[in-house]
Scaffold this motif. Sequence first.
Motif, PDB file in Angstrom:
ATOM      1  N   LEU A 171      34.788  31.606  53.194  1.00 29.20           N
ATOM      2  CA  LEU A 171      33.374  31.456  52.861  1.00 29.20           C
ATOM      3  C   LEU A 171      32.510  32.377  53.711  1.00 29.20           C
ATOM      4  O   LEU A 171      31.529  32.963  53.218  1.00 29.20           O
ATOM      5  N   ALA A 172      32.859  32.504  54.985  1.00 27.44           N
ATOM      6  CA  ALA A 172      32.101  33.400  55.858  1.00 27.44           C
ATOM      7  C   ALA A 172      32.203  34.834  55.352  1.00 27.44           C
ATOM      8  O   ALA A 172      31.215  35.579  55.336  1.00 27.44           O
ATOM      9  N   ALA A 173      33.392  35.195  54.899  1.00 33.67           N
ATOM     10  CA  ALA A 173      33.574  36.540  54.354  1.00 33.67           C
ATOM     11  C   ALA A 173      32.722  36.711  53.105  1.00 33.67           C
ATOM     12  O   ALA A 173      32.106  37.761  52.885  1.00 33.67           O
ATOM     13  N   THR A 174      32.684  35.661  52.275  1.00 34.03           N
ATOM     14  CA  THR A 174      31.850  35.732  51.079  1.00 34.03           C
ATOM     15  C   THR A 174      30.386  35.906  51.455  1.00 34.03           C
ATOM     16  O   THR A 174      29.638  36.617  50.771  1.00 34.03           O
ATOM     17  N   ALA A 175      29.961  35.248  52.543  1.00 37.45           N
ATOM     18  CA  ALA A 175      28.578  35.388  52.988  1.00 37.45           C
ATOM     19  C   ALA A 175      28.269  36.848  53.300  1.00 37.45           C
ATOM     20  O   ALA A 175      27.208  37.369  52.933  1.00 37.45           O
ATOM     21  N   THR A 197      32.233  48.611  39.773  1.00 34.23           N
ATOM     22  CA  THR A 197      31.175  48.341  40.736  1.00 34.23           C
ATOM     23  C   THR A 197      29.795  48.583  40.126  1.00 34.23           C
ATOM     24  O   THR A 197      28.871  47.790  40.306  1.00 34.23           O
ATOM     25  N   THR A 198      29.662  49.682  39.396  1.00 33.83           N
ATOM     26  CA  THR A 198      28.401  49.960  38.713  1.00 33.83           C
ATOM     27  C   THR A 198      28.014  48.780  37.848  1.00 33.83           C
ATOM     28  O   THR A 198      26.870  48.316  37.857  1.00 33.83           O
ATOM     29  N   PHE A 199      28.999  48.307  37.122  1.00 36.18           N
ATOM     30  CA  PHE A 199      28.731  47.210  36.213  1.00 36.18           C
ATOM     31  C   PHE A 199      28.302  45.961  36.968  1.00 36.18           C
ATOM     32  O   PHE A 199      27.326  45.298  36.610  1.00 36.18           O
ATOM     33  N   ALA A 200      29.025  45.641  38.025  1.00 40.20           N
ATOM     34  CA  ALA A 200      28.702  44.433  38.786  1.00 40.20           C
ATOM     35  C   ALA A 200      27.290  44.521  39.373  1.00 40.20           C
ATOM     36  O   ALA A 200      26.512  43.562  39.284  1.00 40.20           O
ATOM     37  N   LEU A 201      26.954  45.676  39.948  1.00 40.07           N
ATOM     38  CA  LEU A 201      25.624  45.803  40.562  1.00 40.07           C
ATOM     39  C   LEU A 201      24.513  45.737  39.520  1.00 40.07           C
ATOM     40  O   LEU A 201      23.499  45.068  39.709  1.00 40.07           O
ATOM     41  N   LEU A 202      24.722  46.428  38.394  1.00 38.20           N
ATOM     42  CA  LEU A 202      23.704  46.381  37.338  1.00 38.20           C
ATOM     43  C   LEU A 202      23.573  44.966  36.796  1.00 38.20           C
ATOM     44  O   LEU A 202      22.477  44.512  36.459  1.00 38.20           O
ATOM     45  N   ALA A 203      24.701  44.279  36.712  1.00 34.39           N
ATOM     46  CA  ALA A 203      24.661  42.902  36.223  1.00 34.39           C
ATOM     47  C   ALA A 203      23.801  42.042  37.139  1.00 34.39           C
ATOM     48  O   ALA A 203      22.952  41.269  36.684  1.00 34.39           O
ATOM     49  N   MET A 204      24.004  42.186  38.454  1.00 38.52           N
ATOM     50  CA  MET A 204      23.202  41.414  39.402  1.00 38.52           C
ATOM     51  C   MET A 204      21.722  41.709  39.197  1.00 38.52           C
ATOM     52  O   MET A 204      20.886  40.818  39.156  1.00 38.52           O
ATOM     53  N   LEU A 205      21.437  42.990  39.079  1.00 37.44           N
ATOM     54  CA  LEU A 205      20.048  43.420  38.971  1.00 37.44           C
ATOM     55  C   LEU A 205      19.400  42.897  37.692  1.00 37.44           C
ATOM     56  O   LEU A 205      18.300  42.341  37.715  1.00 37.44           O
ATOM     57  N   ILE A 206      20.094  43.068  36.585  1.00 35.81           N
ATOM     58  CA  ILE A 206      19.465  42.774  35.302  1.00 35.81           C
ATOM     59  C   ILE A 206      19.426  41.278  35.031  1.00 35.81           C
ATOM     60  O   ILE A 206      18.453  40.752  34.506  1.00 35.81           O
ATOM     61  N   ILE A 207      20.479  40.579  35.444  1.00 41.21           N
ATOM     62  CA  ILE A 207      20.460  39.126  35.235  1.00 41.21           C
ATOM     63  C   ILE A 207      19.422  38.480  36.138  1.00 41.21           C
ATOM     64  O   ILE A 207      18.713  37.562  35.739  1.00 41.21           O
ATOM     65  N   ILE A 248      26.057  36.283  40.838  1.00 39.15           N
ATOM     66  CA  ILE A 248      27.246  37.022  40.424  1.00 39.15           C
ATOM     67  C   ILE A 248      28.344  36.917  41.494  1.00 39.15           C
ATOM     68  O   ILE A 248      29.526  36.792  41.171  1.00 39.15           O
ATOM     69  N   VAL A 249      27.934  36.951  42.765  1.00 35.40           N
ATOM     70  CA  VAL A 249      28.944  36.808  43.818  1.00 35.40           C
ATOM     71  C   VAL A 249      29.638  35.451  43.678  1.00 35.40           C
ATOM     72  O   VAL A 249      30.863  35.336  43.776  1.00 35.40           O
ATOM     73  N   LEU A 250      28.836  34.433  43.371  1.00 34.75           N
ATOM     74  CA  LEU A 250      29.383  33.094  43.183  1.00 34.75           C
ATOM     75  C   LEU A 250      30.377  33.064  42.010  1.00 34.75           C
ATOM     76  O   LEU A 250      31.519  32.610  42.147  1.00 34.75           O
ATOM     77  N   VAL A 251      29.916  33.590  40.884  1.00 35.28           N
ATOM     78  CA  VAL A 251      30.779  33.588  39.693  1.00 35.28           C
ATOM     79  C   VAL A 251      32.040  34.401  39.964  1.00 35.28           C
ATOM     80  O   VAL A 251      33.152  33.983  39.616  1.00 35.28           O
ATOM     81  N   THR A 252      31.853  35.551  40.618  1.00 36.91           N
ATOM     82  CA  THR A 252      33.005  36.407  40.911  1.00 36.91           C
ATOM     83  C   THR A 252      34.016  35.671  41.778  1.00 36.91           C
ATOM     84  O   THR A 252      35.219  35.692  41.505  1.00 36.91           O
ATOM     85  N   GLU A 253      33.506  34.989  42.824  1.00 35.55           N
ATOM     86  CA  GLU A 253      34.403  34.247  43.707  1.00 35.55           C
ATOM     87  C   GLU A 253      35.188  33.197  42.924  1.00 35.55           C
ATOM     88  O   GLU A 253      36.401  33.054  43.074  1.00 35.55           O
ATOM     89  N   MET A 254      34.449  32.491  42.056  1.00 32.42           N
ATOM     90  CA  MET A 254      35.107  31.446  41.276  1.00 32.42           C
ATOM     91  C   MET A 254      36.226  32.013  40.420  1.00 32.42           C
ATOM     92  O   MET A 254      37.335  31.488  40.376  1.00 32.42           O
ATOM     93  N   PHE A 255      35.910  33.112  39.740  1.00 30.32           N
ATOM     94  CA  PHE A 255      36.903  33.624  38.807  1.00 30.32           C
ATOM     95  C   PHE A 255      37.993  34.451  39.486  1.00 30.32           C
ATOM     96  O   PHE A 255      39.057  34.635  38.924  1.00 30.32           O
ATOM     97  N   SER A 256      37.697  34.920  40.701  1.00 28.44           N
ATOM     98  CA  SER A 256      38.764  35.599  41.435  1.00 28.44           C
ATOM     99  C   SER A 256      39.893  34.625  41.693  1.00 28.44           C
ATOM    100  O   SER A 256      41.065  34.983  41.678  1.00 28.44           O
ATOM    101  N   ARG A 257      39.504  33.358  41.952  1.00 27.11           N
ATOM    102  CA  ARG A 257      40.536  32.340  42.131  1.00 27.11           C
ATOM    103  C   ARG A 257      41.418  32.268  40.894  1.00 27.11           C
ATOM    104  O   ARG A 257      42.642  32.223  40.990  1.00 27.11           O
ATOM    105  N   VAL A 258      40.735  32.293  39.710  1.00 31.00           N
ATOM    106  CA  VAL A 258      41.501  32.257  38.465  1.00 31.00           C
ATOM    107  C   VAL A 258      42.422  33.460  38.394  1.00 31.00           C
ATOM    108  O   VAL A 258      43.577  33.366  38.003  1.00 31.00           O
ATOM    109  N   GLU A 259      41.874  34.585  38.837  1.00 31.95           N
ATOM    110  CA  GLU A 259      42.632  35.815  38.750  1.00 31.95           C
ATOM    111  C   GLU A 259      43.900  35.754  39.612  1.00 31.95           C
ATOM    112  O   GLU A 259      44.910  36.341  39.280  1.00 31.95           O
ATOM    113  N   GLN A 260      43.804  35.029  40.743  1.00 31.37           N
ATOM    114  CA  GLN A 260      44.970  34.877  41.605  1.00 31.37           C
ATOM    115  C   GLN A 260      46.049  34.042  40.915  1.00 31.37           C
ATOM    116  O   GLN A 260      47.189  34.038  41.316  1.00 31.37           O
ATOM    117  N   GLY A 261      45.647  33.302  39.910  1.00 32.88           N
ATOM    118  CA  GLY A 261      46.601  32.420  39.226  1.00 32.88           C
ATOM    119  C   GLY A 261      46.597  31.062  39.897  1.00 32.88           C
ATOM    120  O   GLY A 261      46.575  30.934  41.117  1.00 32.88           O
TER     121      GLY A 261
END
Lengths: 295, 603, 256
Positions: free
Chosen positions: B34-38, B252-262, B278-291
């Motif tokens: 979590l600290a790293a996510t911060a 990365t371009t996509f992620a940053l633009l997504a943050m900005l526009i959303i 987006i960082v929150l959503v990314t963290e959540m789904f990264s877990r999914v990505e790990q399986g």
Amino acid sequence: MTQFLQQLINGLSLGSIFAVLALGLAMVYGTLGILNFAYGELIAITGYTMYFATQAGLSFWLSALIGAVAAAVASILMQLLVFRPLQGTGFVTLLFASFALSQVLQGIFRQAISPRAKGIPAPEVLSNVFEFGGLRISVLNVVTFVVAMVSLGLFALFMRTSRSGLQMRAAALDLTTTRLQGVSAGRVILLAFALSGILAGIAGVLWISRTGTVTPTTGATPILVAFVAVVLGGLGSTVGAVVGGFVFGILEVFLEAYLPSGVVPFQFAFALIAVAVVLFARPEGLFGKAVEVKV
Amino acid sequence: MSGRLRVALVGALITGLLLAIAVALMASTGNKALAATAVVLAINVALVVSLQTFIGNTGILSFGHVAFMGIGAFTAALLTIPPAAKKTQLPNLPSFIRDVQVPPLPAVLIASLVCLFVAALFGLVLVRMTTSAMVMATFALLITTYTVLLNWADWTRGSEGVYAVPRVMTPWLALAVAVVFIVIARLLAATWMGLQARAIREDELAAGATGIRVRASRYAFWIISASLMGAAGAIYAENVLAFDAGQFSFATTFALLAMLIIGGRESVLGSVVGAALIVLVTEMFSRVEQGFSIGGFELPRISGTVQFVLALLIILALIWKPDGIVGRREVEDLIPGLRGWAERSTTPTPGGVPDRSGFGLDEVVLSGKNLSKSFSGVKAVQEIDIHVARGEILGLIGPNGSGKSTLLNLLSGLTAADSGTVELCGVDVTDQSVHSRALGGLGRTFQNIRLFNHLTVLDNVLAPPRSEPHEAAGLLDQLGLLDVASAEADTLAYGQQRRLEIARALSTQVSVILMDEPAAGMNEEESDVLLDDIRALAAEHRCGVIIIDHDLRLITRLCDRIQVLETGRTIAIGTPDEIVQNRAVREAYLGDAVGAEDHEGGM
Amino acid sequence: MGEQLVTSSFSTASTVVADQPVIAVTSLTVRYGAVTALREVSLEVGRGEIVGVLGPNGAGKSTLMRTIAGVHKPVTGQVLLEGRPVVGGAPEKAARAGLRLVPEGRRIFGPLTVEENLRIGSMSRGSTLKDDLEAAYDRFPILGERRSQSAGTLSGGEQQQLAIARALMAHPTVILYDEPSLGLAPRIVDQIFELIAHLRDEGVTSVLVEQNARLALDLSDRAYVLGSGSITASGKSSDLAKIDLAQLYLGKGAQR
């Protein structure tokens, strides 16, 4: 001299693919003012369709045909599912939505198919090379050029002589006045996306025949090329898009051939810088018109 | 400090505080992940805020900023990696780079300067283009830079990437960085530069007509924003420690633009909200990505889930809220009373109306001689002479299509004349651009109102370069707009919008003002009031006025002189009485000969 | 000059036909953002009539025409074309129902040829294109001479002829003319107005928006005067012509 001619032939072949690509992108921009970022994914859709069709035992040629049609269908679906609900939200929103759409599609390719490249073996006849006065010309180059030119010719013929072509040309000039003549806006827009898709499909087939594989990010280079060609030719000009495509294709081949070997990996970057220099001198592009503002 | 900057600073600090709370919550759990996510969140805020500085203020979408992030990151890496480590990773590096090691902070500054240089060069081409072409050019910049970073293996190690960047980032340091970026972005937006950039964003043409230099403004924001992005990229490098060129591409371009526009691209708060989401959503789904396993069913590791889900969410968010979650609002707009408190004594008070009584009234301030203009064969304006003196009101009338608006455009410089000359306050301005003429004292209003719609009324009159802040309130007061000074221009009633256009033109210290149908669409009472105002303003500001209107009644009551055009030529010129009696005028206006005998006494 | 403006003489006008009006507009209000362009406008156009719509610039004449043609969506009120409501925002539907707008500024497709412009006019019909083209060239010989020239190279008067010819390609039952005299020399204006009269005799119902009041009143059967988005007067054109036009619309009813 032979070397020069050789490169010119290669450049024309590559440029003809780029021309078809750029035309398809310019088509939708001209009618609707949308720059469709997901246009590159139409190439990937063509590729995956060809892959599955050949896997199912269909011939390469039939697969190519189905692939091109699939791109057209996908293009129409893009309009119906994404762009139409966002109608009237402005250039930036639409552009970003199309960017997001391209990411969704890449995600789907990755999840549902495979993150890895899939091979689509081209018929052996395409890799034959015949020599002609010291020039080595591959059948693929000839086929590419002929298919692209015939496509461009048919497209021009369609736009010049058919009812629908006339409607589309009028709509690109003045949509409201065209509608006042009883021409349905929805139909013209769908047609623009369909044509754009078919052109993407044709360019896709030619592109895939060249690369021999399809990956989730196959569309990245084609979309960039189409963007650059369209800006180089002049935004909003279909002739400009075609010329821009050829110029960029030839430029790339020549840079690859004549750059010192150490910098060849940067060939693409050099091509873009060359285009930037042209645009510095002519910001509206080769065939663009300086915008006349009405107050 | 001006009220505007104070509001921005207070707003920035509160926005920073919100971010600090989030970071503190995550860091204080003791959970390392979590600290790293911060830290990731804070650095993403810095990146998105840099991007927002350009996109938010100029309204131009850029796909190219991640190129600067990459340049910044590699610059910082090359400067901070210990020479020994560089020797093993990048043996072909020139010795002057290989043997140095710079501390983290100077490395960030140098990275920022490198980006400034690259952006300054590329910007020369960029700002000459139309806005849609600019978008594509930024995309090409991204690809070019990516190609270079990927292939320049001697310096970047290409796709293998560099490692061993010394660790400096802690959650608190990252937070401090993010707050600095937020403060810079808010303060920059609050200066006249930010205001002018947003005026261009709202209406490029009208901005030019008030004297704003469109290209210069875009260029400035492009290079400032690129330098910020470079610094943020360097900080990114000092957190991830190891990275490769692949990081600086689409994803990365996509992620940053997504943050900005959303979040909301026209708001710094939006960048923070978007980044957090987006960082929150990314963290959540990264877990999914790990399986992971649900109820004994083992889900396979799926790569690309994050991007896919994000993209889908973005399309839905765009359909739901095209302007982003917070829209154009900043934090002070969300907390009642905050803006008022921060502005305190700086609310506009009327007074300080300029004293221009020194100007002579018979001085000709604007003249056009022998002006002609054709559009594809149609002669819109043919050999017209026109002039107006200080304090004089000249009416320009004529049937539709007689060339009035074209003439106005020739005078203001929006359209280049085929022949003839224009003089403004004794200076030949024929070859000058619209904004130069505006700076020379020429103001105008437009037939179809062109305000800076999403700026406040006050900002509309403050944006022009020659606007005097202490006069703005007085000007708004004169035109009855002081009560609505903090409303957005597009929320005004129609008549008020027309007045605001006049106020904006007057705010540029005009010597002459061109008005294209200022009373169009007003009812009789409204136009009567406007009439009195125009007369009073012309006298007080000692400016000449050229006014187009179709309403003969209004024109004859208002003007000192009237010039009548028909099919591009002057057919009559004289006092209102002379014009009303003029047979040619009546024919032009009413059709065939309307004899004065029909109604003695005239109009 | 205290005479009352002639108002609501519609019921007494002799040209009213018994069957339903071709166009019936009821309490139409149209807004653009903060601007109310039309306020509660009602009017009717009977079969075979030429109805004039007069008024100063900015009065809302063009907006009224464009709303009748289905370009704009009204806030309140509706437009009936042959008894059927016109869908706001879908001009192609009104066009297919037999209505044509000859728009202000002509709006021809400049880069396209004259013939292509005409062909677009017939898009709502399926067939007999060739005959229609021949008929158009018979009526406008100059267009026949320039059929393969790009329309942007035509003179103003020729462009106006093309705009009308384009409208006629659809065999419309009603044509809305929005300022057909705009920017044309008087001699050309006379020709255009003769043409409009002639088309009426062929059975085309017409609405004529004009700034040039005399011309419009001479030609039309009835007229409406629009001021600041509302109808300020209406009646038989011959009656309207008797009152002080300058007062009526240049001066918004007031005097010095």
